[in-house]
Design a protein around this motif. Structure first.
Motif, mmCIF file in Angstrom:
data_model
loop_
_atom_site.group_PDB
_atom_site.id
_atom_site.type_symbol
_atom_site.label_atom_id
_atom_site.label_comp_id
_atom_site.label_asym_id
_atom_site.label_seq_id
_atom_site.Cartn_x
_atom_site.Cartn_y
_atom_site.Cartn_z
ATOM 1 N N LEU A 4 6.118 -49.630 -1.532
ATOM 2 C CA LEU A 4 4.829 -49.744 -1.513
ATOM 3 C C LEU A 4 4.287 -50.968 -2.406
ATOM 4 O O LEU A 4 3.157 -51.514 -2.062
ATOM 5 C CB LEU A 4 3.943 -48.713 -1.860
ATOM 6 C CG LEU A 4 4.291 -47.169 -1.286
ATOM 7 C CD1 LEU A 4 3.293 -46.208 -1.744
ATOM 8 C CD2 LEU A 4 4.055 -47.332 0.287
ATOM 9 N N VAL A 5 5.157 -51.172 -3.305
ATOM 10 C CA VAL A 5 4.516 -52.389 -4.322
ATOM 11 C C VAL A 5 5.220 -53.887 -3.455
ATOM 12 O O VAL A 5 6.171 -53.902 -3.247
ATOM 13 C CB VAL A 5 5.132 -52.581 -5.521
ATOM 14 C CG1 VAL A 5 4.701 -53.599 -6.341
ATOM 15 C CG2 VAL A 5 4.827 -51.095 -6.355
ATOM 16 N N GLU A 6 4.171 -54.519 -3.243
ATOM 17 C CA GLU A 6 4.311 -55.930 -2.633
ATOM 18 C C GLU A 6 4.711 -57.269 -3.622
ATOM 19 O O GLU A 6 5.583 -57.945 -3.195
ATOM 20 C CB GLU A 6 3.107 -56.288 -1.579
ATOM 21 C CG GLU A 6 3.420 -57.436 -0.828
ATOM 22 C CD GLU A 6 2.091 -57.905 0.288
ATOM 23 O OE1 GLU A 6 2.026 -58.804 0.481
ATOM 24 O OE2 GLU A 6 1.501 -56.762 0.378
ATOM 25 N N ASP A 7 4.022 -57.216 -4.661
ATOM 26 C CA ASP A 7 4.403 -58.304 -5.563
ATOM 27 C C ASP A 7 5.573 -58.400 -6.027
ATOM 28 O O ASP A 7 6.194 -57.519 -6.286
ATOM 29 C CB ASP A 7 3.163 -58.142 -6.761
ATOM 30 C CG ASP A 7 3.148 -59.652 -7.386
ATOM 31 O OD1 ASP A 7 2.571 -60.452 -6.977
ATOM 32 O OD2 ASP A 7 3.941 -59.714 -8.453
ATOM 33 N N THR A 8 6.000 -59.818 -6.262
ATOM 34 C CA THR A 8 7.549 -59.805 -6.782
ATOM 35 C C THR A 8 7.396 -60.814 -8.034
ATOM 36 O O THR A 8 8.465 -61.130 -8.620
ATOM 37 C CB THR A 8 8.295 -60.720 -5.752
ATOM 38 O OG1 THR A 8 7.708 -61.893 -5.423
ATOM 39 C CG2 THR A 8 8.422 -59.786 -4.350
ATOM 40 N N GLY A 9 6.136 -60.870 -8.576
ATOM 41 C CA GLY A 9 6.018 -61.728 -9.709
ATOM 42 C C GLY A 9 5.655 -60.900 -10.940
ATOM 43 O O GLY A 9 5.849 -59.705 -11.175
#
Length: 485
Positions: A197-202
């Motif tokens: 569910l977590v989209e951010d990669t930074g």
């Protein structure tokens, strides 16, 4: 935001067994990018600390984010020299991408990470993971903003950190105190369901994971830490702050529209005592009463404001009807989301239609009160009108809550009998088959793994695509199953 389903619901938390098996209990990930200078002393110091203080088997994983210096060679040397260290290289940058990839592929039941500069005192590591090992909590974070924390850093970073956490509290209603401290841990079963569910990669990865976990009702344990700022940090503050604000907007919009399937993160076996069915204690009644009262007070003020505006160019009956209509729509919308926890657009039109019928009851009460006042006196004072309307609205509010709870937003917790019978039959058949097979062919002792170690492919984990279709389960509501059965 991703709207794909999570790979199943969460099991009940249990204390991890004390064992000397080869599978590590703790996997500490150190994400690095061009850290050839600090990597070796960091890993050696962490390894010595864990060897001396940690009572379980552990592993240290170096996640190299496409470094361009000799970090890869240093990591390979540490991998070869120390049995508990492994090196993992990604060809793309991004701390969030590195954590998702390594955590998804790890078989350790407790997953943690820390920054390579070791700004956080390592004495906080065991208190960080202990609540996860015991089954008390789902996630754990180090907090530099707790009262008992001892922190040494510059005024600029202190201001930025506190301002960012104030933004999270004001915009996303976050209750955890420190989202950006590079010192966190999570149970593996939680990570498997939460990470897709977590989209951010930074750098916003931590915040997004914590916000979603908190909104899903998972327990986050906070540990006060001793922390010393690293003056040689390579973090670009302005770019990171900009990306974080974009992430706050994206997550806030997804939560407001109900596009995240957070109900899949609920534990189905009564792990939350609030999910238990207690005799003579209606589920959620106290919380719903508080929410309804808050919404009711605001709606009454909004109604009185509208009535005062409409009364300037219309009669009392028309002004009352218009003000009550607008306030009723706003009241139903607020109660639907805040009081009764209904997310998404499903059933919104039906709820508004039922709310308008409840509005009709309130209109009859208030209009009847005004008619009675007009019959009693030919020219009532404006203050008298308002007093009568307030009293009538209080009576209408009590009735509105009862109708909302019993009719508009009922708590439908009874499972479908046909589904229950089918599920029981399927489970019974599976158990019988498995028992017969185990009696015919006993499994060797080596076949039993100490922990559930379902593998995940690192590439799919990084892309957020989970190839195993058997992992996509239907949502399970916490109250569909009695944990005592």
């Amino acid at each position: 935001m991703r709207t794909d389903s999570s790979p199943g619901t969460l099991p009940a938390r249990e204390h991890l067994p004390a064992t000397d098996a080869g599978t590590p209990v703790l996997d500490v990930v150190i994400p690095v990018y061009n850290e050839e200078k600090d990597l070796r002393p960091c890993v050696l110091r962490l390894h010595e600390h864990l060897k001396r203080t940690f009572p379980y088997a552990f592993r240290i994983t170096i996640a190299d984010n496409a470094s361009t210096d000799t970090t890869e060679q240093v990591a390979a040397w540490l991998d070869a020299e120390i049995a508990e260290v492994r090196a993992f290289r990604l060809e793309q940058k991004g701390r969030g991408r590195a954590l998702r990839t390594v955590w998804s592929a790890s078989e350790a039941p407790i997953l943690a990470y820390m920054d390579v500069d070791l700004s956080t005192d390592l004495n906080a590591l065991l208190p960080l993971v202990a609540p996860l090992i015991s089954g008390h909590s789902d996630l754990a974070i180090g907090s530099r903003l707790a009262r008992s924390s001892r922190v040494v850093r510059g005024a600029k970073r202190e201001f930025i950190s506190r301002s960012y956490n104030l933004i999270l509290r004001g915009s996303l209603q976050a209750r955890f105190s420190d989202a950006q401290c590079g010192f966190k841990a999570i149970r593996r079963d939680v990570a498997q369901v939460l990470l897709p569910l977590v989209e951010d990669t930074g750098w916003f990865f931590d915040t997004e994971m914590l916000v979603l976990a908190e909104r899903a009702g998972l327990r986050i344990h906070e540990v006060p830490v001793d922390w010393v700022d690293d003056p040689d940090s390579t973090v670009h503050i302005v770019r990171t702050a900009t990306d974080d604000l974009k992430g706050v907007w994206r997550v806030g919009r997804a939560l407001a529209t109900g596009s995240l399937p957070l109900d899949r993160l609920a534990r189905p076996f009564g792990d939350d005592p609030r999910d238990r069915d207690l005799t003579n204690v209606p589920k959620g009644l106290a919380r719903q009463l508080v929410g309804f009262c808050v919404v009711g007070v605001l709606s009454t003020l909004f109604y009185l404001l509208l009535y005062g505006v409409f009364r300037q160019f219309s009669g009392s009956q028309v002004a009352n009807a218009l003000a009550l209509l607008v306030a009723a729509v706003a009241n139903t919308t607020a109660n639907r989301r805040l009081t009764f926890g209904v997310r998404g657009r499903g059933g919104a039109v039906r709820h508004q239609a039922q709310g308008l019928l409840v509005f009709g009851v309130g209109l009859a009460l208030t209009s009847g009160s005004l008619a009675a006042l007009d019959a009693a006196t030919s020219d009532p004072a404006h203050s008298t009108e308002l007093a009568v309307l307030v009293a009538a609205n209080l009576a209408a509010t009590v009735l509105r809550f009862l109708l909302f709870r019993a009719w508009v937003f009922p708590d439908r917790r009874e499972p479908d009998p046909a589904t229950t019978v089918a599920t029981a039959f399927t489970v019974s058949t599976a158990v019988s088959t498995a028992s017969a097979a185990s009696m015919r062919t006993p499994a060797p002792r080596s076949a039993y793994a100490p922990y559930d170690s379902t593998p995940f492919r690192a590439g799919e984990a990084a892309d957020g695509t989970w190839g195993d279709a058997t992992l996509h389960l239907q949502p399970v509501r916490p109250n569909d199953t009695d944990p005592r059965d």
